[in-house]
Write an enzyme that holds these catalytic residues in place. Structure first.
Site, PDB file in Angstrom:
ATOM      1  N   PHE A 118       0.832  -1.207   0.000  1.00 41.05           N
ATOM      2  CA  PHE A 118       0.000   0.000   0.000  1.00 41.05           C
ATOM      3  C   PHE A 118       0.875   1.269   0.000  1.00 41.05           C
ATOM      4  O   PHE A 118       0.881   2.036  -0.974  1.00 41.05           O
ATOM      5  CB  PHE A 118      -0.954  -0.081   1.201  1.00 41.05           C
ATOM      6  CG  PHE A 118      -1.466   1.226   1.702  1.00 41.05           C
ATOM      7  CD1 PHE A 118      -2.037   2.148   0.829  1.00 41.05           C
ATOM      8  CD2 PHE A 118      -1.402   1.549   3.054  1.00 41.05           C
ATOM      9  CE1 PHE A 118      -2.517   3.366   1.292  1.00 41.05           C
ATOM     10  CE2 PHE A 118      -1.876   2.753   3.529  1.00 41.05           C
ATOM     11  CZ  PHE A 118      -2.425   3.680   2.646  1.00 41.05           C
ATOM     12  N   PHE A 128       3.782 -10.839  -0.302  1.00 43.30           N
ATOM     13  CA  PHE A 128       2.973 -11.462   0.756  1.00 43.30           C
ATOM     14  C   PHE A 128       1.657 -10.697   0.910  1.00 43.30           C
ATOM     15  O   PHE A 128       0.576 -11.281   0.875  1.00 43.30           O
ATOM     16  CB  PHE A 128       3.757 -11.528   2.075  1.00 43.30           C
ATOM     17  CG  PHE A 128       2.926 -12.028   3.225  1.00 43.30           C
ATOM     18  CD1 PHE A 128       2.173 -13.181   3.114  1.00 43.30           C
ATOM     19  CD2 PHE A 128       2.886 -11.328   4.431  1.00 43.30           C
ATOM     20  CE1 PHE A 128       1.377 -13.632   4.176  1.00 43.30           C
ATOM     21  CE2 PHE A 128       2.102 -11.783   5.488  1.00 43.30           C
ATOM     22  CZ  PHE A 128       1.350 -12.927   5.358  1.00 43.30           C
ATOM     23  N   GLY A 141      22.949  -3.978   6.791  1.00 39.33           N
ATOM     24  CA  GLY A 141      24.231  -4.512   6.309  1.00 39.33           C
ATOM     25  C   GLY A 141      24.532  -3.986   4.912  1.00 39.33           C
ATOM     26  O   GLY A 141      25.659  -3.582   4.610  1.00 39.33           O
ATOM     27  N   ARG A 149      27.570  -1.446   3.766  1.00 44.06           N
ATOM     28  CA  ARG A 149      28.537  -1.843   2.751  1.00 44.06           C
ATOM     29  C   ARG A 149      28.619  -0.824   1.623  1.00 44.06           C
ATOM     30  O   ARG A 149      29.709  -0.490   1.148  1.00 44.06           O
ATOM     31  CB  ARG A 149      28.090  -3.206   2.215  1.00 44.06           C
ATOM     32  CG  ARG A 149      29.126  -3.898   1.391  1.00 44.06           C
ATOM     33  CD  ARG A 149      28.739  -5.346   1.195  1.00 44.06           C
ATOM     34  NE  ARG A 149      29.387  -5.870   0.025  1.00 44.06           N
ATOM     35  CZ  ARG A 149      29.014  -6.972  -0.593  1.00 44.06           C
ATOM     36  NH1 ARG A 149      27.995  -7.673  -0.141  1.00 44.06           N
ATOM     37  NH2 ARG A 149      29.660  -7.397  -1.653  1.00 44.06           N
ATOM     38  N   TYR A 168       4.605  -8.054  15.817  1.00 43.53           N
ATOM     39  CA  TYR A 168       4.741  -6.820  15.029  1.00 43.53           C
ATOM     40  C   TYR A 168       5.385  -5.717  15.880  1.00 43.53           C
ATOM     41  O   TYR A 168       6.413  -5.147  15.514  1.00 43.53           O
ATOM     42  CB  TYR A 168       3.363  -6.393  14.539  1.00 43.53           C
ATOM     43  CG  TYR A 168       3.355  -5.161  13.666  1.00 43.53           C
ATOM     44  CD1 TYR A 168       3.808  -5.219  12.354  1.00 43.53           C
ATOM     45  CD2 TYR A 168       2.875  -3.942  14.150  1.00 43.53           C
ATOM     46  CE1 TYR A 168       3.792  -4.090  11.539  1.00 43.53           C
ATOM     47  CE2 TYR A 168       2.850  -2.814  13.344  1.00 43.53           C
ATOM     48  CZ  TYR A 168       3.304  -2.894  12.035  1.00 43.53           C
ATOM     49  OH  TYR A 168       3.289  -1.771  11.235  1.00 43.53           O
TER      50      TYR A 168
HETATM   51  N1  NAD Z   1      -0.358   1.588   6.900  1.00 49.52           N
HETATM   52  C1  NAD Z   1      -0.144   2.011   8.114  1.00 49.52           C
HETATM   53  O1  NAD Z   1      -1.046   2.572   8.736  1.00 49.52           O
HETATM   54  C2  NAD Z   1       1.212   1.837   8.774  1.00 49.52           C
HETATM   55  C3  NAD Z   1       1.366   2.330  10.071  1.00 49.52           C
HETATM   56  C4  NAD Z   1       2.592   2.173  10.689  1.00 49.52           C
HETATM   57  C5  NAD Z   1       3.650   1.583  10.019  1.00 49.52           C
HETATM   58  N2  NAD Z   1       3.475   1.128   8.763  1.00 49.52           N
HETATM   59  C6  NAD Z   1       4.627   0.461   8.136  1.00 49.52           C
HETATM   60  O2  NAD Z   1       4.775   0.863   6.799  1.00 49.52           O
HETATM   61  C7  NAD Z   1       5.233  -0.237   6.001  1.00 49.52           C
HETATM   62  C8  NAD Z   1       4.293  -0.460   4.836  1.00 49.52           C
HETATM   63  O3  NAD Z   1       2.996  -0.741   5.329  1.00 49.52           O
HETATM   64  P1  NAD Z   1       1.723  -0.905   4.388  1.00 49.52           P
HETATM   65  O4  NAD Z   1       0.570  -0.355   5.103  1.00 49.52           O
HETATM   66  O5  NAD Z   1       2.045  -0.419   3.039  1.00 49.52           O
HETATM   67  O6  NAD Z   1       1.554  -2.492   4.418  1.00 49.52           O
HETATM   68  P2  NAD Z   1       1.487  -3.540   3.230  1.00 49.52           P
HETATM   69  O7  NAD Z   1       1.240  -4.863   3.848  1.00 49.52           O
HETATM   70  O8  NAD Z   1       0.533  -3.064   2.172  1.00 49.52           O
HETATM   71  O9  NAD Z   1       2.935  -3.465   2.603  1.00 49.52           O
HETATM   72  C9  NAD Z   1       4.020  -4.234   3.054  1.00 49.52           C
HETATM   73  C10 NAD Z   1       4.759  -4.750   1.838  1.00 49.52           C
HETATM   74  O10 NAD Z   1       5.881  -5.518   2.280  1.00 49.52           O
HETATM   75  C11 NAD Z   1       5.903  -6.736   1.545  1.00 49.52           C
HETATM   76  N3  NAD Z   1       6.569  -7.736   2.388  1.00 49.52           N
HETATM   77  C12 NAD Z   1       6.121  -8.302   3.537  1.00 49.52           C
HETATM   78  N4  NAD Z   1       7.020  -9.174   4.019  1.00 49.52           N
HETATM   79  C13 NAD Z   1       8.074  -9.146   3.162  1.00 49.52           C
HETATM   80  C14 NAD Z   1       9.305  -9.822   3.103  1.00 49.52           C
HETATM   81  N5  NAD Z   1       9.658 -10.721   4.046  1.00 49.52           N
HETATM   82  N6  NAD Z   1      10.149  -9.561   2.072  1.00 49.52           N
HETATM   83  C15 NAD Z   1       9.803  -8.665   1.096  1.00 49.52           C
HETATM   84  N7  NAD Z   1       8.648  -8.003   1.094  1.00 49.52           N
HETATM   85  C16 NAD Z   1       7.785  -8.232   2.120  1.00 49.52           C
HETATM   86  C17 NAD Z   1       4.451  -7.064   1.288  1.00 49.52           C
HETATM   87  O11 NAD Z   1       4.267  -7.988   0.228  1.00 49.52           O
HETATM   88  C18 NAD Z   1       3.892  -5.683   0.982  1.00 49.52           C
HETATM   89  O12 NAD Z   1       4.037  -5.357  -0.369  1.00 49.52           O
HETATM   90  C19 NAD Z   1       5.325  -1.447   6.945  1.00 49.52           C
HETATM   91  O13 NAD Z   1       6.652  -1.592   7.361  1.00 49.52           O
HETATM   92  C20 NAD Z   1       4.445  -1.046   8.097  1.00 49.52           C
HETATM   93  O14 NAD Z   1       4.853  -1.652   9.289  1.00 49.52           O
HETATM   94  C21 NAD Z   1       2.275   1.218   8.130  1.00 49.52           C
END
Ligand code: NAD
Length: 315
Positions: free
Chosen positions: A12, A35, A101, A105, A144
């Protein structure tokens, strides 16, 4: 033009960030294991000569020559991060180690997408960056919350020990187009239910409050944070401080969708915080007066249009 790696770029927030970085003229590598993300979110960028898509899991090391790394990879909604909690912690912790890492690098600057969840169920309102939080280490949200807390620790220690050029941003509740339609997050849930004229489910009595940030405001804050002076490493809160109760949100969604949905109430899940509101004074002060510009009604209308089209497309 900078070479920029966005992990979680098909998700997102990541997809909006990739859009903006390409629009600003950068060379972008979008890395994702799909995922929770989807190629649909970034398919319009695929023909672009400076956009590259890589299927990769951040728990494995990755190498590329870039100038900046935005580390967003991690499922963000409770249904998704609780599906495989061990994998969620691995993604946050091993993902941070691998990306730090890499940054060490290749001497890249790296920004961590941390979260307001590091404050847990906070005892102070609004939350400032100095607050250490009130987090349950063994509850259903811990994979989380604690994963993200440990990632912050790793960022700080790579900075102190290895002088890695880091930035930590704590994101508060964000919504907008490209959210996963079944991620169980309150905004997407309510909009999907309202568009289908289904009952709108509120967990608890609806008096718990949240502040909702539209994704464009977050992307602007993230880019300002990434490009802020080297000595400002954060953590910095990025969120919209305007508070609404969950009941008010449900009523607003029903009004804007002109839905026939009724509101129903169900039991509150464990460790659900009663209130969450960012203090954004630091972001205003250090990020050129950054402040969210898009208020709830405007953001909801854009998000409703997206989900409306999404439902039509899959029919
Ligand atoms: N949306 C919110 O309100 C919010 C609030 C606080 C923090 N965040 C942080 O912002 C970031 C993005 O959140 P989002 O809302 O877009 O969520 P999201 O789930 O839409 O996006 C996360 C993305 O990471 C990918 N992903 C997950 N595990 C992975 C892995 N092991 N290797 C590679 N890719 C992987 C997923 O496929 C997805 O495209 C996250 O780190 C989340 O913790 C979001």
């Amino acid at each position: 033009m900078k070479r920029i790696l966005v992990t979680g770029g098909a998700g997102f927030i990541g997809s909006h960030l990739c859009d903006r970085l390409i629009k600003d003229g950068h060379d972008v590598i979008c890395l994702d294991n799909y995922f929770t993300g989807s190629k649909r979110n970034i398919e319009h960028l695929l023909p672009h000569p400076y956009f590259e898509l890589v299927r990769h899991d951040v728990i494995q090391p990755y190498f590329a020559e870039v100038d900046q790394i935005y580390n967003l990879a991690c499922p963000a909604s409770p249904v998704h991060y609780q599906y495989n909690p061990i994998k969620t912690t691995k993604t946050s912790v091993m993902g941070a180690i691998n990306m730090l890492g890499l940054a060490k690098r290749i001497k890249a600057r790296i920004l961590q997408a941390s979260t307001s969840e590091v404050y847990g169920d906070p005892e102070i309102h609004p939350q400032t960056e100095e607050y250490w939080g009130n987090v349950n280490p063994i509850g259903i949200r811990s994979c989380y919350d604690e994963g993200k807390r440990c990632a912050e620790t790793l960022f700080m220690d790579y900075h102190k020990q290895n002088q890695v050029d880091i930035k930590i941003m704590r994101i508060f509740n964000t919504y907008g187009p490209n959210m996963h339609p079944n991620d169980g997050r309150v905004v997407s849930n309510f909009i999907m239910q309202a568009l289908k004229n289904q009952d709108i489910t509120i967990y608890g009595d609806g008096s718990q409050s949240r502040s909702f940030q539209y994704v464009d405001d977050l992307v602007e804050g993230a880019i300002r944070m990434m490009n802020s002076p080297k000595d400002f490493i954060g953590p910095v809160n990025i969120g919209n401080p305007n508070e609404f109760t969950i009941l008010e949100l449900a009523q607003e969604v029903i009004r804007l969708t002109q839905s026939k949905s009724k509101i129903i109430f169900e039991k509150l899940p464990m460790d659900d915080p009663m209130q969450r509101q960012p203090d954004i004074s630091l972001a205003k002060e250090r990020l050129n007066n950054w402040t969210p510009n898009i208020q709830l009604e405007e953001g909801l209308i854009k998000t409703i249009t997206y989900f409306d089209n999404f439902i039509r497309d899959i029919k």
